[in-house]
Design an enzyme around this catalytic site. Structure first.
Site, PDB file in Angstrom:
ATOM      1  CG  HIS A 115      -0.992   6.974  -1.646  1.00 48.77           C
ATOM      2  ND1 HIS A 115      -2.216   7.139  -2.260  1.00 48.77           N
ATOM      3  CD2 HIS A 115      -1.232   6.245  -0.525  1.00 48.77           C
ATOM      4  CE1 HIS A 115      -3.161   6.556  -1.527  1.00 48.77           C
ATOM      5  NE2 HIS A 115      -2.578   6.012  -0.470  1.00 48.77           N
ATOM      6  CD  GLU A 146      -6.823   6.646   5.552  1.00 49.19           C
ATOM      7  OE1 GLU A 146      -7.133   6.692   4.343  1.00 49.19           O
ATOM      8  OE2 GLU A 146      -5.687   6.957   5.977  1.00 49.19           O
ATOM      9  CD  GLN A 151      -7.056  11.313  -2.396  1.00 51.78           C
ATOM     10  OE1 GLN A 151      -5.895  10.927  -2.401  1.00 51.78           O
ATOM     11  NE2 GLN A 151      -7.853  11.149  -1.343  1.00 51.78           N
ATOM     12  CG  HIS A 160      -1.948   1.120   1.132  1.00 49.77           C
ATOM     13  ND1 HIS A 160      -3.280   0.901   0.869  1.00 49.77           N
ATOM     14  CD2 HIS A 160      -1.816   2.473   1.214  1.00 49.77           C
ATOM     15  CE1 HIS A 160      -3.921   2.051   0.822  1.00 49.77           C
ATOM     16  NE2 HIS A 160      -3.045   3.032   1.027  1.00 49.77           N
ATOM     17  CD1 TRP A 219      -3.316  12.342   3.717  1.00 48.25           C
ATOM     18  CD2 TRP A 219      -2.088  12.158   1.848  1.00 48.25           C
ATOM     19  NE1 TRP A 219      -4.095  12.726   2.653  1.00 48.25           N
ATOM     20  CE2 TRP A 219      -3.374  12.618   1.498  1.00 48.25           C
ATOM     21  CE3 TRP A 219      -1.147  11.976   0.838  1.00 48.25           C
ATOM     22  CZ2 TRP A 219      -3.744  12.891   0.184  1.00 48.25           C
ATOM     23  CZ3 TRP A 219      -1.512  12.247  -0.473  1.00 48.25           C
ATOM     24  CH2 TRP A 219      -2.794  12.710  -0.791  1.00 48.25           C
ATOM     25  CG  ASP A 240      -0.858   5.183   3.399  1.00 45.11           C
ATOM     26  OD1 ASP A 240      -1.190   5.204   2.199  1.00 45.11           O
ATOM     27  OD2 ASP A 240      -1.590   5.599   4.309  1.00 45.11           O
ATOM     28  CG  HIS A 243      -7.546   4.378   0.286  1.00 44.51           C
ATOM     29  ND1 HIS A 243      -6.967   3.895  -0.843  1.00 44.51           N
ATOM     30  CD2 HIS A 243      -6.582   5.088   0.945  1.00 44.51           C
ATOM     31  CE1 HIS A 243      -5.699   4.279  -0.866  1.00 44.51           C
ATOM     32  NE2 HIS A 243      -5.442   5.007   0.202  1.00 44.51           N
TER      33      HIS A 243
END
Ligand code: FE2
Length: 424
Positions: free
Chosen positions: A59, A214, A153, A57, A316, A310, A211
């Site tokens: 990005h 979350e 997203q 996982h 983030w 992630d 996702h």
């Protein structure tokens, strides 16, 4: 002649050190002593040799996006991260995204992470990141197994263009179907997005990785819909649920119903300890919730639980070097999994379990598997997590593609010198 022999490797599941012989990119023999010549011989001297780390996982379109930016996610919330990414998105060019992805991948390789599933935002009408990362996937194919997951997203239903964008991204060759049901306008629309995306996956013969839930909302229950739609669409074993942080806050009685549903659907569950320790519980005063999903209970139920990184240096998460041992190390603390067997299972969560969720072929240290392995400066998985151990050699298809010198400190006390490497 062999391409590579690794001598005296400590392998999980073997009582004695083993030699590993590799030819034409595959492991051809594992035994206590292998005769013969090889183009390269590495002596592991009884250290742990493991299949590569897998980050299931990530990005990659956003990674390193904070470098050189004056703005940061000051509140540390998921929602400020999404807003900050919305502001940065228009500045992203294909060239910049590729440069950042390739730089990150050089770090991943140095850390022994040779398989990565990255979500890629498909809400940009030009699909700039999709096209850039498809090129990166091809360019890096000899070194890293990169899977792209089409990630809406801004919401599959909430963004009016997302359905069309999703279809275009999949036509271009994106591997996996993503989703974000907790970000849709209502619970009902979230559930509807899960239904539509699972049907799309069944139609196209693709895996799913959403996702899911979350948030710190105990009533965010999209994983229930995901388990249900997985079974209805015949996708058992091909669907991953990422994050699942609301499970931290859910009522225990409800979770006792939910876990068997997830097991029945063969869901892979992906927890991201570094990032969710930062993002969750931000609306709490004291006590503050950890906000991580229930990995220990999932494993007890037979659910394939994985850990992901992630984010690295993006809206983030402000830190990171793409080190999966750092992820497992945080997992030990934040998941309360400090028993010996529990720590061993977290090592599995950043290797074999994640390889299973990605559906990787030929993964593992067995005869016939790809000759992909990492020699660590540690003797076993628990020591590897404790030290976040140095990766001495990273091997891909029988060739060393990264090396790090042994880490040792010289300590001088009075006139006597000693070397320490923190192993016991
Ligand atoms: Fe994520």
């Amino acid at each position: 002649m062999l391409d590579l022999i690794v001598r005296q490797a400590n392998l999980v599941g073997h009582a004695q050190p083993q030699d590993i012989a590799c030819r034409n990119g595959r492991i051809v023999e594992i035994s206590p002593h292998i005769e013969g010549e090889a183009a390269r011989i590495l002596d592991a001297t009884g250290r742990l040799v493991t299949p590569p780390f897998v980050d299931v996982h990530f990005h990659m379109d956003a990674t390193l996006a904070l470098v050189g930016q004056p703005r940061r996610n000051e509140s540390g919330t998921l929602l400020e991260g999404i807003a900050l990414w919305g502001d940065l998105k228009p500045e992203q060019t294909a060239v910049r995204i590729k440069e950042r992805a390739l730089k990150l991948l050089s770090w991943s390789i140095a850390r022994g992470t040779l398989a990565i599933r990255t979500h890629v935002d498909i809400c940009d009408p030009n699909l700039t990141a999709v096209e850039a990362l498809l090129e990166v996937r091809e360019q890096m194919r000899p070194y890293v197994d990169l899977q792209l997951c089409a990630f809406p997203q801004d919401g599959y239903l909430r963004d009016p263009n997302a359905r069309e964008q999703m279809a275009r991204a999949l036509d271009l060759g994106v591997d996996v179907i993503g989703g974000i049901p907790h970000f849709e306008r209502t619970m009902a629309e979230g559930a509807e997005s899960v239904r539509l995306l699972c049907e799309l996956a069944a139609e196209r013969g693709l895996r799913v990785d959403m996702h899911c839930d979350e948030s710190d909302d105990p009533l965010s229950r999209h994983v229930e819909s995901l388990a249900c739609q997985t079974v209805r669409c015949g996708l058992q074993g091909r669907v991953s649920a990422s994050h699942l942080t609301s499970m931290h806050s859910m009522d225990n009685y409800y979770v006792s119903k939910l876990l068997p549903l997830m097991a029945e659907a063969g869901l892979h569950a992906i927890c991201n300890p570094l990032v969710n320790m930062v993002l969750q519980g931000r609306h709490d005063t004291y006590p503050k919730r950890r906000g991580l999903t229930r990995v220990k209970e999932m494993l007890a139920c037979g659910i394939n639980a994985c850990l992901g990184h992630d984010d690295v240096l993006d809206p983030w998460y402000p830190l990171g070097t793409h080190d999966m041992l750092e992820v497992a190390h945080m997992g030990v603390h934040a998941l309360h999994m400090s028993g010996i067997a529990e720590m061993q299972s977290l090592f599995q969560a950043v290797t074999a379990n994640s390889a299973r969720a990605m559906g990787l072929e030929g993964y593992g240290i067995e005869t016939g598997c790809h000759a992909d392995l990492v020699i660590l400066q540690a003797s076993d998985p628990v020591e590897a997590i404790r030290l976040r151990a140095n990766r001495l050699f990273v091997v891909r298809r029988g060739t060393v593609i990264a090396e790090t010198p042994e880490v040792r400190a010289r300590v001088t006390l009075d006139a006597s010198e000693q070397e320490v490497d923190f192993t016991v």
